[in-house]
Scaffold this active site. Sequence first.
Site, PDB file in Angstrom:
ATOM      1  N   SER A  68     -16.737 -22.181-106.320  1.00 37.98           N
ATOM      2  CA  SER A  68     -17.516 -23.373-105.954  1.00 37.98           C
ATOM      3  C   SER A  68     -16.898 -24.222-104.851  1.00 37.98           C
ATOM      4  CB  SER A  68     -17.755 -24.248-107.176  1.00 37.98           C
ATOM      5  OG  SER A  68     -18.747 -23.666-107.975  1.00 37.98           O
ATOM      6  N   LYS A  71     -19.087 -24.497-101.983  1.00 38.85           N
ATOM      7  CA  LYS A  71     -20.220 -25.447-101.953  1.00 38.85           C
ATOM      8  C   LYS A  71     -19.943 -26.611-101.007  1.00 38.85           C
ATOM      9  CE  LYS A  71     -21.508 -24.239-106.678  1.00 38.85           C
ATOM     10  NZ  LYS A  71     -21.363 -24.555-108.102  1.00 38.85           N
ATOM     11  N   TYR A 194     -25.672 -16.797-102.029  1.00 45.27           N
ATOM     12  CA  TYR A 194     -24.848 -17.725-102.826  1.00 45.27           C
ATOM     13  C   TYR A 194     -23.639 -16.983-103.415  1.00 45.27           C
ATOM     14  CZ  TYR A 194     -23.597 -20.545-106.947  1.00 45.27           C
ATOM     15  OH  TYR A 194     -22.907 -21.244-107.903  1.00 45.27           O
ATOM     16  N   TYR A 245     -17.657 -31.942-111.127  1.00 48.64           N
ATOM     17  CA  TYR A 245     -18.719 -31.904-112.160  1.00 48.64           C
ATOM     18  C   TYR A 245     -18.602 -33.063-113.145  1.00 48.64           C
ATOM     19  CZ  TYR A 245     -17.775 -27.278-110.337  1.00 48.64           C
ATOM     20  OH  TYR A 245     -17.475 -26.243-109.521  1.00 48.64           O
ATOM     21  N   VAL A 263     -14.320 -22.107-110.093  1.00 47.49           N
ATOM     22  CA  VAL A 263     -13.858 -21.414-111.305  1.00 47.49           C
ATOM     23  C   VAL A 263     -12.838 -20.301-111.019  1.00 47.49           C
ATOM     24  CG1 VAL A 263     -15.816 -21.977-112.809  1.00 47.49           C
ATOM     25  CG2 VAL A 263     -15.882 -19.889-111.412  1.00 47.49           C
TER      26      VAL A 263
END
Length: 309
Positions: A68, A71, A194, A245, A263
């Site tokens: 991530s 992102k 993705y 998050y 992760v």
Amino acid sequence: MTPVDLDYQQLLDASLDAARRTAGAGKVADYIPALAREDPDAFGMALASVEGEVYGVGDWQRPFSVQSISKLFTLTLVMARGGYDVWQRVGREPSGNPFNSLVQLETEHGIPRNPFINAGAIVMTDHLHSLTDGQAAETVRAFLRAEAGNPSLGTDPEVAASEAEHGHRNAALAHFIASHGNLVNPVETVLSEYYAHCAIEASCEDLARVGLVLARHGLRADGSRLLSRSEAKRINAILLTCGTYDAAGEFAYRVGLPGKSGVGGGILAVLPGRAAICAWSPGLDPAGNSVAAVAALDAFTTLSGLSVF
Ligand code: GLN
């Protein structure tokens, strides 16, 4: 220690000690089977300064799966291409829910809360794909290669395939978003792009060098401007409020820097105007953030007094 007499190498050594004290506390992400073979207590950390110096400890030059953290780069590249209309399709508020949660999408009509949860990143990838003539993942890879100065940086096809094979939740998110008319490209295309950018392999050194774009308020390694100062500020703000998050509050409390986790166990944090720091250790806490990387960054900012607060 005042900022003038900061010794970055000494701070990294002390951060490594703090990381070592968490040994055994984290659990490797095994929902992506190709990631499950990592040693949970492996550790590396690198700092790249705006002056061009790079410092490291542990396995700071060992590539790992960025997951991530990518992102952050899809958002950066959408903004760099003037894709502001994406803000009609994705929000900018913390979700207070796990990164792969489906619940808010139902009540919020397929508009993800922010670009850093999976749902929001899927929409960002879709937008970047449209803005780059079908080259979302390749645009992210090319940007990372250029900023890191590492032409060998690329996607691990085995990790990308493993994500696709076990990606029922991401597929559910993408189909649900599409059912609300909030995906432009086909679901299968968006998911494959993705996974391809999540499965990029890069080291702490590579990522710290790339993170300098935000530390330099939008300037690239070659001195050209990628983002306006204001855009860089806004991305850093979203990193601080949403980058880790439903643990973003705790991360701000302990570390006090804008940061993005993945992760794979990496966390890339930005010290605006000064440096970018990447810490990596695969053992994760229940929110999906690396236990040792958070502990190391906590030690770094606590010992140095450097944070955005
Ligand atoms: N590729 C991972 C996923 O989609 C990224 C999650 C993460 O790093 N938090 O689940």
